[in-house]
Design a protein around this motif. Structure first.
Motif, PDB file in Angstrom:
ATOM      1  N   ASN A   1       1.323   6.806  -0.377  1.00  0.00           N
ATOM      2  CA  ASN A   1       0.270   5.813  -0.271  1.00  0.00           C
ATOM      3  C   ASN A   1      -0.284   5.614  -1.680  1.00  0.00           C
ATOM      4  O   ASN A   1      -0.828   6.545  -2.264  1.00  0.00           O
ATOM      5  CB  ASN A   1      -0.812   6.311   0.689  1.00  0.00           C
ATOM      6  CG  ASN A   1      -1.923   5.306   0.876  1.00  0.00           C
ATOM      7  OD1 ASN A   1      -2.570   4.897  -0.083  1.00  0.00           O
ATOM      8  ND2 ASN A   1      -2.141   4.890   2.104  1.00  0.00           N
ATOM      9  N   THR A   2      -0.124   4.426  -2.226  1.00  0.00           N
ATOM     10  CA  THR A   2      -0.450   4.216  -3.632  1.00  0.00           C
ATOM     11  C   THR A   2      -1.938   4.327  -3.922  1.00  0.00           C
ATOM     12  O   THR A   2      -2.325   4.583  -5.053  1.00  0.00           O
ATOM     13  CB  THR A   2       0.059   2.852  -4.104  1.00  0.00           C
ATOM     14  OG1 THR A   2      -0.496   1.841  -3.256  1.00  0.00           O
ATOM     15  CG2 THR A   2       1.573   2.790  -4.040  1.00  0.00           C
ATOM     16  N   GLY A   3      -2.757   4.130  -2.904  1.00  0.00           N
ATOM     17  CA  GLY A   3      -4.190   4.267  -3.117  1.00  0.00           C
ATOM     18  C   GLY A   3      -4.652   5.706  -3.025  1.00  0.00           C
ATOM     19  O   GLY A   3      -5.395   6.187  -3.876  1.00  0.00           O
ATOM     20  N   VAL A   4      -4.187   6.413  -2.011  1.00  0.00           N
ATOM     21  CA  VAL A   4      -4.601   7.796  -1.789  1.00  0.00           C
ATOM     22  C   VAL A   4      -3.804   8.763  -2.648  1.00  0.00           C
ATOM     23  O   VAL A   4      -4.306   9.803  -3.077  1.00  0.00           O
ATOM     24  CB  VAL A   4      -4.449   8.164  -0.294  1.00  0.00           C
ATOM     25  CG1 VAL A   4      -4.794   9.620  -0.056  1.00  0.00           C
ATOM     26  CG2 VAL A   4      -5.324   7.242   0.551  1.00  0.00           C
TER      27      VAL A   4
ATOM     28  N   ASN B   1       0.816  -1.200   0.000  1.00  0.00           N
ATOM     29  CA  ASN B   1       0.000   0.000   0.000  1.00  0.00           C
ATOM     30  C   ASN B   1       0.858   1.262   0.000  1.00  0.00           C
ATOM     31  O   ASN B   1       0.345   2.362  -0.211  1.00  0.00           O
ATOM     32  CB  ASN B   1      -0.967   0.023   1.193  1.00  0.00           C
ATOM     33  CG  ASN B   1      -0.233  -0.014   2.526  1.00  0.00           C
ATOM     34  OD1 ASN B   1       0.936  -0.369   2.590  1.00  0.00           O
ATOM     35  ND2 ASN B   1      -0.923   0.357   3.590  1.00  0.00           N
ATOM     36  N   TYR B   2       2.162   1.109   0.239  1.00  0.00           N
ATOM     37  CA  TYR B   2       3.074   2.235   0.168  1.00  0.00           C
ATOM     38  C   TYR B   2       4.246   1.894  -0.749  1.00  0.00           C
ATOM     39  O   TYR B   2       4.733   0.763  -0.773  1.00  0.00           O
ATOM     40  CB  TYR B   2       3.634   2.595   1.559  1.00  0.00           C
ATOM     41  CG  TYR B   2       2.716   3.438   2.390  1.00  0.00           C
ATOM     42  CD1 TYR B   2       1.851   2.861   3.318  1.00  0.00           C
ATOM     43  CD2 TYR B   2       2.706   4.832   2.260  1.00  0.00           C
ATOM     44  CE1 TYR B   2       1.003   3.647   4.086  1.00  0.00           C
ATOM     45  CE2 TYR B   2       1.863   5.622   3.030  1.00  0.00           C
ATOM     46  CZ  TYR B   2       1.018   5.025   3.938  1.00  0.00           C
ATOM     47  OH  TYR B   2       0.175   5.799   4.694  1.00  0.00           O
ATOM     48  N   MET B   3       4.695   2.902  -1.471  1.00  0.00           N
ATOM     49  CA  MET B   3       5.954   2.826  -2.187  1.00  0.00           C
ATOM     50  C   MET B   3       6.819   3.995  -1.730  1.00  0.00           C
ATOM     51  O   MET B   3       6.296   5.039  -1.304  1.00  0.00           O
ATOM     52  CB  MET B   3       5.754   2.879  -3.698  1.00  0.00           C
ATOM     53  CG  MET B   3       5.070   1.645  -4.254  1.00  0.00           C
ATOM     54  SD  MET B   3       5.108   1.578  -6.058  1.00  0.00           S
ATOM     55  CE  MET B   3       6.860   1.247  -6.339  1.00  0.00           C
ATOM     56  N   ALA B   4       8.127   3.794  -1.815  1.00  0.00           N
ATOM     57  CA  ALA B   4       9.018   4.814  -1.280  1.00  0.00           C
ATOM     58  C   ALA B   4      10.359   4.800  -1.993  1.00  0.00           C
ATOM     59  O   ALA B   4      10.705   3.831  -2.680  1.00  0.00           O
ATOM     60  CB  ALA B   4       9.231   4.590   0.218  1.00  0.00           C
TER      61      ALA B   4
END
Length: 125
Positions: A52-55, A32-35
């Motif tokens: 946050n890949t969704g938001v 759900n996160y990429m960094a």
């Protein structure tokens, strides 16, 4: 399994710009996160920016706020890090990461399960 491939690193003079790209194998619910993290010789790996890949809401470490911009293109399955006004202290190996985690643990490399091979950024003064 999530595969991440970075590109875009290179050598620039201080004040210059680079754009890093991280292509993910596919959009899955395994993260759900990429960094972006970076690691300079002799130093610990540190978080640079995360999203946050969704938001789609990005977070930045203080040292890059106002200079770096994190964005994502879900059609191309790509995460970008636009780096402007680069400084010599930005010199490091930059890594793309993905994981299923909470916002409170964004700064911890161990929170991320998937990693790319890294791309070198060198800024000369």
């Amino acid at each position: 399994q999530v595969h991440l491939v970075e590109s875009g690193g290179g050598s620039v003079q201080a004040g210059g710009s680079l754009r890093l790209s991280c292509v993910r194998s596919e959009y899955t619910d395994h993260y759900n996160y990429m960094a972006w993290f970076r690691q300079a010789p002799g130093k610990e790996r540190e978080g640079v920016a995360a999203i946050n890949t969704g938001v789609g809401l990005p977070y930045y470490t203080d040292s890059v706020k106002g200079r770096f911009v994190l964005s994502q293109d879900n059609v191309k399955n790509t995460l970008y890090l636009q780096m402007n006004s680069l400084k010599s202290e930005d010199t490091a190996m930059y890594y793309c990461a993905a994981g299923l985690l909470s916002r409170a643990t964004l700064h911890r490399p161990e929170s991320f399960e998937y990693w790319g091979q890294g791309t070198q950024v060198t800024v000369s003064s």
